[in-house]
Design a protein around this motif. Structure first.
Motif, short mmCIF file in Angstrom:
data_model
loop_
_atom_site.label_atom_id
_atom_site.label_comp_id
_atom_site.label_asym_id
_atom_site.label_seq_id
_atom_site.Cartn_x
_atom_site.Cartn_y
_atom_site.Cartn_z
N LEU A 228 0.83 -1.21 0.00
CA LEU A 228 0.00 0.00 0.00
C LEU A 228 0.87 1.26 0.00
O LEU A 228 0.54 2.25 -0.68
N GLY A 229 1.97 1.19 0.74
CA GLY A 229 2.87 2.34 0.81
C GLY A 229 3.44 2.72 -0.56
O GLY A 229 3.77 3.88 -0.81
N TRP A 230 3.55 1.73 -1.44
CA TRP A 230 4.03 2.04 -2.81
C TRP A 230 3.08 3.03 -3.48
O TRP A 230 3.51 3.87 -4.27
N GLY A 231 1.80 2.90 -3.16
CA GLY A 231 0.83 3.85 -3.72
C GLY A 231 1.09 5.27 -3.25
O GLY A 231 0.70 6.22 -3.90
N VAL A 232 1.71 5.39 -2.10
CA VAL A 232 2.04 6.72 -1.58
C VAL A 232 3.39 7.18 -2.13
O VAL A 232 3.54 8.30 -2.63
N ILE A 233 4.36 6.28 -2.09
CA ILE A 233 5.73 6.72 -2.42
C ILE A 233 5.83 7.12 -3.90
O ILE A 233 6.59 8.01 -4.26
N PHE A 234 5.02 6.48 -4.75
CA PHE A 234 5.08 6.83 -6.17
C PHE A 234 4.40 8.18 -6.48
O PHE A 234 4.46 8.66 -7.59
N THR A 235 3.76 8.79 -5.46
CA THR A 235 3.21 10.13 -5.68
C THR A 235 4.25 11.21 -5.39
O THR A 235 4.00 12.39 -5.62
N THR A 236 5.41 10.83 -4.85
CA THR A 236 6.38 11.86 -4.44
C THR A 236 7.25 12.30 -5.62
O THR A 236 7.53 11.53 -6.54
N LYS A 237 7.66 13.57 -5.53
CA LYS A 237 8.58 14.09 -6.57
C LYS A 237 9.92 13.36 -6.50
O LYS A 237 10.58 13.16 -7.50
N ASP A 238 10.30 12.98 -5.27
CA ASP A 238 11.59 12.29 -5.13
C ASP A 238 11.61 10.96 -5.88
O ASP A 238 12.65 10.55 -6.40
N SER A 239 10.46 10.28 -5.95
CA SER A 239 10.46 9.00 -6.68
C SER A 239 10.68 9.27 -8.17
O SER A 239 11.40 8.53 -8.85
N LYS A 240 10.11 10.36 -8.66
CA LYS A 240 10.32 10.69 -10.09
C LYS A 240 11.77 11.09 -10.31
O LYS A 240 12.42 10.68 -11.27
N GLU A 241 12.29 11.89 -9.35
CA GLU A 241 13.69 12.33 -9.45
C GLU A 241 14.63 11.12 -9.45
O GLU A 241 15.56 11.05 -10.25
N GLY A 242 14.38 10.16 -8.58
CA GLY A 242 15.26 8.99 -8.48
C GLY A 242 15.26 8.18 -9.75
O GLY A 242 16.32 7.78 -10.26
N VAL A 243 14.06 7.96 -10.31
CA VAL A 243 13.95 7.15 -11.53
C VAL A 243 14.58 7.91 -12.71
O VAL A 243 15.38 7.36 -13.49
N ASN A 244 14.25 9.22 -12.81
CA ASN A 244 14.82 10.02 -13.91
C ASN A 244 16.34 10.07 -13.83
O ASN A 244 17.04 9.93 -14.84
N ALA A 245 16.85 10.27 -12.62
CA ALA A 245 18.31 10.37 -12.45
C ALA A 245 18.98 9.08 -12.90
O ALA A 245 20.01 9.12 -13.58
N PHE A 246 18.37 7.95 -12.56
CA PHE A 246 18.95 6.67 -13.01
C PHE A 246 18.97 6.61 -14.53
O PHE A 246 19.99 6.29 -15.14
N LEU A 247 17.83 6.93 -15.13
CA LEU A 247 17.72 6.80 -16.60
C LEU A 247 18.63 7.81 -17.30
O LEU A 247 19.14 7.55 -18.39
N GLU A 248 18.82 8.97 -16.67
CA GLU A 248 19.67 10.02 -17.28
C GLU A 248 21.13 9.88 -16.86
O GLU A 248 21.95 10.74 -17.15
N LYS A 249 21.42 8.83 -16.12
CA LYS A 249 22.80 8.54 -15.67
C LYS A 249 23.42 9.72 -14.92
O LYS A 249 24.51 10.17 -15.21
N ARG A 250 22.66 10.25 -13.95
CA ARG A 250 23.19 11.32 -13.10
C ARG A 250 22.83 11.02 -11.64
O ARG A 250 22.05 10.11 -11.37
N LYS A 251 23.44 11.83 -10.75
CA LYS A 251 23.17 11.64 -9.32
C LYS A 251 21.82 12.29 -8.96
O LYS A 251 21.57 13.42 -9.40
N PRO A 252 20.97 11.59 -8.21
CA PRO A 252 19.69 12.22 -7.86
C PRO A 252 19.85 13.33 -6.81
O PRO A 252 20.79 13.30 -6.03
N ASN A 253 18.93 14.26 -6.84
CA ASN A 253 18.91 15.31 -5.82
C ASN A 253 17.54 15.26 -5.13
O ASN A 253 16.56 15.78 -5.65
N PHE A 254 17.51 14.58 -4.00
CA PHE A 254 16.23 14.38 -3.32
C PHE A 254 15.92 15.55 -2.39
O PHE A 254 16.76 15.98 -1.61
N LYS A 255 14.68 16.05 -2.49
CA LYS A 255 14.33 17.24 -1.72
C LYS A 255 13.29 16.98 -0.63
O LYS A 255 12.84 17.91 0.03
N GLY A 256 12.87 15.75 -0.51
CA GLY A 256 11.85 15.48 0.51
C GLY A 256 10.48 15.95 0.10
O GLY A 256 9.67 16.34 0.93
N GLU A 257 10.23 15.90 -1.23
CA GLU A 257 8.92 16.35 -1.73
C GLU A 257 8.24 15.21 -2.45
O GLU A 257 8.90 14.33 -2.97
#
Ligand SMILES: CC(C)(COP(=O)(O)OP(=O)(O)OC[C@H]1O[C@@H](n2cnc3c(N)ncnc32)[C@H](O)[C@@H]1OP(=O)(O)O)[C@@H](O)C(=O)NCCC(=O)NCCSC(=O)CCO
Length: 257
Positions: A228-257
């Motif tokens: 159930l928590g996955w339904g919450v965590i995938f709403t965060t900007k950080d989850s998008k940042e983490g996935v994008n950073a991986f795909l773009e081969k860069r270091k993620p910058n997590f902001k707690g959003e």
């Protein structure tokens, strides 16, 4: 603050137990002061990791035994609840917590360390639950948290004998995460804390909540919370940042959003 030193050095908040002449024995005032600081810091987004340590040769030698003379049935229960509520608060704190164990971690001092997420100990540290030698037993959550961490027979051995164990033995039985030479304790702790501070705060908060709940629930409850928590965590900007950073081969910058 009378009993602790607080250093707010974002991304870390360091709470140093500061009654060195009493080996940082935990009295009512210290319990209140730690709670106040943690409550004030909970919404401070710049602080990502809490570090507890002790001033001098102890992390903490436990509850202040000189206050025990005043304790009777009701007041003993109230004091145990005060300590236990602080440890519960630390265990469920939404930011990661580290106990940097610089020396003796005994009784309530070990119970404070047990409430933290990670324990890193100096090779000179000694740990134990010596309450039995006072004719009592641990009252700040140690009977339950040690049990969950190292199992029944090791817990009963530590509680019933009340002997101190070395940091190396504590590491062997899973009571501390790692042991480092005393000169490296601060450096190694800050290395660890820096890594935690770079991780996404909301994913840390949620995973801590789910792991803590899982400790006290049937596995299906924990597993349901996880999915159930996955339904919450995938709403965060950080989850998008983490996935994008991986795909773009860069270091993620997590902001707690
Ligand atoms: C930690 C010990 C083994 C260290 O021994 P030593 O190096 O010989 O140092 P001491 O002279 O004993 O201690 C220096 C100073 O600190 C005072 N002190 C130490 N621990 C406490 C304490 N828990 N409460 C109050 N005061 C404490 C000690 O009295 C000395 O004061 P002086 O005025 O200089 O005499 C040794 O100190 C030790 O065994 N401490 C007690 C450990 C213990 O039993 N802890 C459990 C407490 S009950 C509890 O935590 C309930 C919650 O579950």
């Amino acid at each position: 603050m009378e009993t602790i030193i607080v250093k707010n050095e974002p991304p870390f908040l360091r709470i140093t137990l500061n009654r060195p002449d009493r080996l940082n024995a935990i009295n009512k005032k210290m319990i209140e002061e730690i709670r106040t600081v943690l409550e004030e810091t909970v919404k401070d987004e710049k602080v990502r990791v809490i570090i507890f340590t002790g001033n001098g040769r102890a992390f903490s030698a436990g509850a202040d035994i000189s206050q025990f003379k005043e304790l009777e049935g009701l007041t003993a229960w109230q004091f145990a609840m005060k300590g236990r509520e602080l440890m519960d608060y630390i265990e469920n704190y939404p930011k990661p917590t580290i106990a940097m164990i610089n020396g003796y971690a005994l009784g309530g001092g070990l119970e404070l360390a047990l409430a933290c997420d990670i324990r890193i100990a100096s090779d000179e540290a000694q740990l134990g639950l010596p309450e039995i030698t006072l004719g009592i037993y641990p009252g700040f959550g140690g009977t339950q948290r040690l049990l969950k961490l190292v199992g029944k027979s090791r817990t009963l051995e530590m509680i019933m004998l009340g002997e101190r164990i070395s940091a190396k033995d504590a590491e062997r039985i899973g009571l501390v995460n790692r042991v480092v030479p005393s000169n490296d304790l601060e450096k190694e702790t800050l290395n660890l804390a820096s890594k935690l501070a770079e991780r996404p705060p909301l994913a840390i908060q949620l995973s801590k909540l789910i792991v803590n709940q899982g400790m006290n629930s049937p596995i299906t409850v924990g597993l349901n919370m996880e999915s159930l928590g996955w339904g919450v965590i995938f709403t965060t900007k950080d989850s998008k940042e983490g996935v994008n950073a991986f795909l773009e081969k860069r270091k993620p910058n997590f902001k707690g959003e």
